[in-house]
Design a protein around this motif. Structure first.
Motif, short mmCIF file in Angstrom:
data_model
loop_
_atom_site.label_atom_id
_atom_site.label_comp_id
_atom_site.label_asym_id
_atom_site.label_seq_id
_atom_site.Cartn_x
_atom_site.Cartn_y
_atom_site.Cartn_z
N ALA A 1 -4.35 16.05 0.44
CA ALA A 1 -4.54 15.37 1.72
C ALA A 1 -3.23 15.24 2.48
N LEU A 2 -2.18 14.77 1.82
CA LEU A 2 -0.88 14.70 2.47
C LEU A 2 -0.32 16.09 2.69
N GLY A 3 -0.49 16.96 1.71
CA GLY A 3 0.05 18.31 1.81
C GLY A 3 -0.48 19.08 3.00
N THR A 4 -1.75 18.94 3.28
CA THR A 4 -2.34 19.65 4.42
C THR A 4 -1.67 19.24 5.72
N SER B 1 3.11 3.87 0.69
CA SER B 1 2.15 3.02 -0.02
C SER B 1 0.89 3.85 -0.21
N THR B 2 -0.25 3.22 -0.37
CA THR B 2 -1.51 3.96 -0.46
C THR B 2 -1.72 4.74 0.83
N ILE B 3 -1.95 6.03 0.69
CA ILE B 3 -2.10 6.91 1.85
C ILE B 3 -3.56 6.93 2.29
N ASP B 4 -3.77 6.96 3.59
CA ASP B 4 -5.13 6.96 4.13
C ASP B 4 -5.75 8.35 3.96
N SER B 5 -6.45 8.52 2.84
CA SER B 5 -7.12 9.78 2.55
C SER B 5 -8.57 9.50 2.20
N ALA B 6 -9.38 10.53 2.24
CA ALA B 6 -10.79 10.36 1.91
C ALA B 6 -10.98 9.86 0.48
N ALA B 7 -10.18 10.39 -0.44
CA ALA B 7 -10.30 9.98 -1.84
C ALA B 7 -9.92 8.51 -2.02
N ASP C 1 -13.30 -1.43 0.07
CA ASP C 1 -13.14 -2.73 0.72
C ASP C 1 -11.75 -2.95 1.30
N ALA C 2 -10.87 -1.96 1.19
CA ALA C 2 -9.50 -2.10 1.69
C ALA C 2 -9.46 -2.02 3.21
N ASP C 3 -8.37 -2.48 3.77
CA ASP C 3 -8.15 -2.38 5.22
C ASP C 3 -7.45 -1.05 5.49
N PHE C 4 -8.24 -0.04 5.81
CA PHE C 4 -7.70 1.31 5.98
C PHE C 4 -6.68 1.40 7.12
N ASP C 5 -6.81 0.55 8.10
CA ASP C 5 -5.90 0.61 9.24
C ASP C 5 -4.47 0.31 8.84
N ARG C 6 -4.28 -0.36 7.70
CA ARG C 6 -2.94 -0.71 7.26
C ARG C 6 -2.27 0.41 6.47
N TRP C 7 -3.05 1.38 6.08
CA TRP C 7 -2.51 2.47 5.28
C TRP C 7 -1.80 3.50 6.16
N PRO C 8 -0.66 4.06 5.72
CA PRO C 8 -0.01 5.12 6.48
C PRO C 8 -0.88 6.38 6.51
N LYS C 9 -0.88 7.04 7.65
CA LYS C 9 -1.68 8.25 7.84
C LYS C 9 -0.88 9.48 7.41
N PRO C 10 -1.54 10.49 6.85
CA PRO C 10 -0.83 11.70 6.45
C PRO C 10 0.04 12.30 7.55
N ALA C 11 -0.45 12.31 8.78
CA ALA C 11 0.33 12.90 9.87
C ALA C 11 1.60 12.09 10.15
N VAL D 1 13.34 6.37 1.91
CA VAL D 1 12.85 5.96 3.23
C VAL D 1 11.49 5.27 3.11
N PRO D 2 11.40 4.01 3.52
CA PRO D 2 10.11 3.31 3.49
C PRO D 2 9.18 3.86 4.55
N VAL D 3 8.01 4.28 4.14
CA VAL D 3 7.04 4.82 5.10
C VAL D 3 5.68 4.17 4.84
N TYR D 4 5.70 2.85 4.78
CA TYR D 4 4.45 2.13 4.51
C TYR D 4 4.06 1.16 5.59
N GLY D 5 4.86 1.03 6.64
CA GLY D 5 4.48 0.23 7.79
C GLY D 5 4.00 -1.17 7.44
N ASN D 6 2.75 -1.50 7.80
CA ASN D 6 2.19 -2.84 7.57
C ASN D 6 1.43 -2.97 6.25
N ALA D 7 1.48 -1.94 5.42
CA ALA D 7 0.71 -1.95 4.17
C ALA D 7 1.28 -3.00 3.21
#
Length: 227
Positions: A18-21, A176-182, A189-199, A221-227
């Motif tokens: 997911a991130l690799g793509t 942090s947890t990446i916003d992927s389908a898996a 039940d997680a708040d997906f909006d808080r997860w960093p997006k692959p792009a 480098v921290p890349v987790y934003g509000n997560a």
């Protein structure tokens, strides 16, 4: 950063995830020719700018050596391959710890080592590893995973000091947890909006690996934003 990577060759491990793509798409848009070592059979998705090689086990020392030795002059190597294990320590076996160690640290170590060999020949380059937010912000029940990713972070900083004189810059991102389908399926039940997006992660990785980065090395480098 359009065409910043024109005529430059980049290895991306885990490039079919997911991130690799997203990372591959970002590098191709910037003009790179991407080389993807794939654990399974080749998917048939190779293009003029994306070259896949199937059946590459990145925990196999000789396989990694052979793969990198066969590449064109290399500018960047991005190491996304890894694995995750959620388990309390009292339920975690030694075999599971060793598996996390191999999937996360051994793959990064072998790819870093071979990338350095190649980049010394080509006159410098960029390496980007993927550690994880729990390395700096503790999370319960993932000791084996955290230990392995802490190793990736330590490798990144040690290697950065070792190869700076060769014109090779080495950094890592800590998502942090990446916003992927898996991940959405496993944590509905997680708040997906808080997860960093692959792009979003891809944009940071692209800059760290780019010729425009002339100073930053040894950074986690921290890349987790509000997560």
């Amino acid at each position: 950063m359009t065409e910043a990577f024109a005529e430059r060759h980049v290895v991306i491990t885990g490039g079919d995830g997911a991130l690799g793509t997203a990372v591959v798409a970002a590098f191709v848009a910037a003009g790179a020719t991407c080389h993807l070592p794939i654990f399974g059979a080749e998917s048939g998705s190779a293009t003029e700018r994306v070259h896949t090689t199937g059946n590459i086990d990145l925990t196999d020392e000789s396989a990694v050596e052979t793969y990198y030795a066969g590449l064109p002059p290399l500018f960047a190597s991005v190491h996304l391959a890894g694995g995750f294990k959620f388990k309390p320590i009292t339920e975690t076996t030694l075999a599971e710890l060793q598996q996390q160690w191999e999937l996360n640290l051994v793959t990064a170590f072998l790819c870093c080592r071979e990338a350095v060999k190649a980049m010394r020949v080509s006159g410098g380059g960029r390496i980007v590893n993927v550690a994880s937010r729990p390395v700096v912000v503790p999370v319960a029940n993932i000791s084996a995973y955290t230990i392995a990713k802490a190793g990736v972070a330590a490798l990144t900083q040690s290697l950065a000091a070792e190869v700076r004189k060769d014109g090779i810059l080495v950094n890592a991102v800590l998502p942090s947890t990446i916003d992927s389908a898996a991940n959405r399926k496993s944590m509905p039940d997680a708040d997906f909006d808080r997860w960093p997006k692959p792009a979003e992660l891809a944009a940071t990785i692209l800059w760290l690996a780019s010729p425009e980065n002339t100073l930053t090395s040894g950074a986690l480098v921290p890349v987790y934003g509000n997560a």
